[in-house]
Design an enzyme around this catalytic site. Sequence first.
Site, short mmCIF file in Angstrom:
data_model
loop_
_atom_site.label_atom_id
_atom_site.label_comp_id
_atom_site.label_asym_id
_atom_site.label_seq_id
_atom_site.Cartn_x
_atom_site.Cartn_y
_atom_site.Cartn_z
N HIS A 21 0.85 -1.20 0.00
CA HIS A 21 0.00 0.00 0.00
C HIS A 21 0.88 1.24 0.00
O HIS A 21 1.93 1.27 0.65
CB HIS A 21 -0.99 0.00 1.17
CG HIS A 21 -0.40 0.11 2.54
ND1 HIS A 21 -0.09 1.33 3.12
CD2 HIS A 21 -0.09 -0.82 3.47
CE1 HIS A 21 0.39 1.14 4.34
NE2 HIS A 21 0.41 -0.16 4.58
N ASP A 47 -0.41 4.39 0.73
CA ASP A 47 -0.91 5.42 1.64
C ASP A 47 -0.24 5.32 3.00
O ASP A 47 0.23 4.26 3.41
CB ASP A 47 -2.43 5.33 1.79
CG ASP A 47 -2.93 4.00 2.34
OD1 ASP A 47 -2.47 2.96 1.86
OD2 ASP A 47 -3.78 4.02 3.26
N GLU A 93 -5.16 1.34 2.40
CA GLU A 93 -5.06 0.25 3.37
C GLU A 93 -5.28 0.75 4.78
O GLU A 93 -5.90 0.06 5.60
CB GLU A 93 -3.68 -0.41 3.26
CG GLU A 93 -3.53 -1.71 4.07
CD GLU A 93 -3.14 -1.50 5.52
OE1 GLU A 93 -3.31 -2.43 6.34
OE2 GLU A 93 -2.64 -0.40 5.86
N GLU A 94 -4.80 1.96 5.06
CA GLU A 94 -4.91 2.50 6.42
C GLU A 94 -6.35 2.83 6.81
O GLU A 94 -6.64 3.03 7.99
CB GLU A 94 -4.03 3.74 6.56
CG GLU A 94 -2.54 3.51 6.33
CD GLU A 94 -1.89 2.67 7.41
OE1 GLU A 94 -2.58 2.25 8.35
OE2 GLU A 94 -0.66 2.45 7.33
N ASP A 149 6.24 1.69 7.36
CA ASP A 149 4.92 1.18 6.97
C ASP A 149 4.38 1.94 5.76
O ASP A 149 3.63 2.89 5.89
CB ASP A 149 3.98 1.33 8.16
CG ASP A 149 2.61 0.72 7.95
OD1 ASP A 149 2.44 -0.06 6.98
OD2 ASP A 149 1.71 1.01 8.73
N GLU A 186 4.63 -5.89 4.46
CA GLU A 186 4.32 -5.13 5.67
C GLU A 186 5.48 -5.25 6.67
O GLU A 186 6.21 -6.25 6.67
CB GLU A 186 3.03 -5.64 6.31
CG GLU A 186 1.76 -5.27 5.58
CD GLU A 186 1.26 -3.87 5.92
OE1 GLU A 186 1.98 -3.12 6.60
OE2 GLU A 186 0.14 -3.53 5.48
#
Length: 426
Positions: A96, A98, A161-162, A127, A190
């Site tokens: 991801h 974001d 994703e967040e 992250d 991740e």
Amino acid sequence: MTRDPWEDLFAMIDGRRGELVDLAQALIRFPTVNPPGEAYRPCAEFIGRRLSARGFAVEYVHAAGTPGDSERHPRINVIARRDGAARGPCVHFNSHIDVVQTGAGWTLDPFAAILKDGKIYGRGACDMKGGLAASIIAVEALIDSGASLPGTLEISGTVDEESGGYGGVHYLAERGWFSPPRVDHVIIPEPLNVDRVCIGHRGVWWAEIETHGRMAHGSMPFLGDCAVRHMNAVIDRLERDLYPKLVARRTSMPVVPSGARHSTLNLNSIHGGQAESLGYPAPCVPDSCRLVIDRRVLIEESMDGVKSEVRELLEQLVREREGFTYDLRDIFEVQPTMADRNGPVARSTAAAIRRVIGREAEFVCSPGTYDQKHIDRIGKLRDCIAYGPGILDLAHQPDEYVLIEDMVNSAKVMAMAARSLLFGTA
């Protein structure tokens, strides 16, 4: 003396250490903050241009109409695909793009990608832009290694994703991007520590409890019915009757940290009464109070059972407390998921960790959810794990960073695992 067949691949990745650092820094400098979803398009196009130059077919997918999507903040995903010399499986790396809000407490510019003491600092460094950069370098090195690779390599940069993944992997999974036979194996880089293979996560139920009252003047509360006092009774009952039960439950899932191997309940927020005006409270008895709860679910529990025990607690209060009424509303739910630790992607990644890091991989599950939930539940693809550089505890923290050495080692692990999966030797 026989040369280790992996040495040339690893040496190639070592030789691209500076390129890996530059790529991670470039990705961090895109302020892809969610919400609202800033800089998604330029970040996706940066990834797409790089991979297109390496022979990947690149597609941009706009998740139109998903939460947060707008003309100013379009939900743009990038998927790059490169077919090999012969038929074979598809290995997909999904990251991801974001990142969460920066928040307070930073001592460095969160989007300057400062390089210091073998670390890259910045929001998203851990992250998970460090993991995205490592996966790109891993795949490029694998392509340049001279081997005639069968099958297909894919890399995606997805959004949101967040905030649940609805404009990213959820949207793509609904449209077949993450389903067999199109994709066979997925690695999500991740930040779960460089020697761990994450095979799943706990489930989650977010819900809102609203207690009702009757408004009256604050100087005469006896003429009304205080919804906040009713909510106090709810919280008291949760403390008395539910929390002890949750602490007593323990899962066989290898969740880290160990405290998350129990069922947990967080009281996320509480809102009651009329809004304050000009710094002064409203002189009213609250007629509504809302409590948002975050219940994390073990694989041994059923979602129906989780909901029923909360509803039964509320129904007890209806019977026992004068004037008590409530509404219970679902917000979001995800079932727990756990891939087979002996499946191809977990096994190949663990073998690569053993070779690169020099110790046995630890199989873990995440306390919170990530995009594996959509790949499993919607895409019906079970051979999916999370593996990447970054220290889990640093995610979302001020002065977040990723270790360069971890990025290099994780790139080696990902390249070795992907090659094993492509050739069916996992």
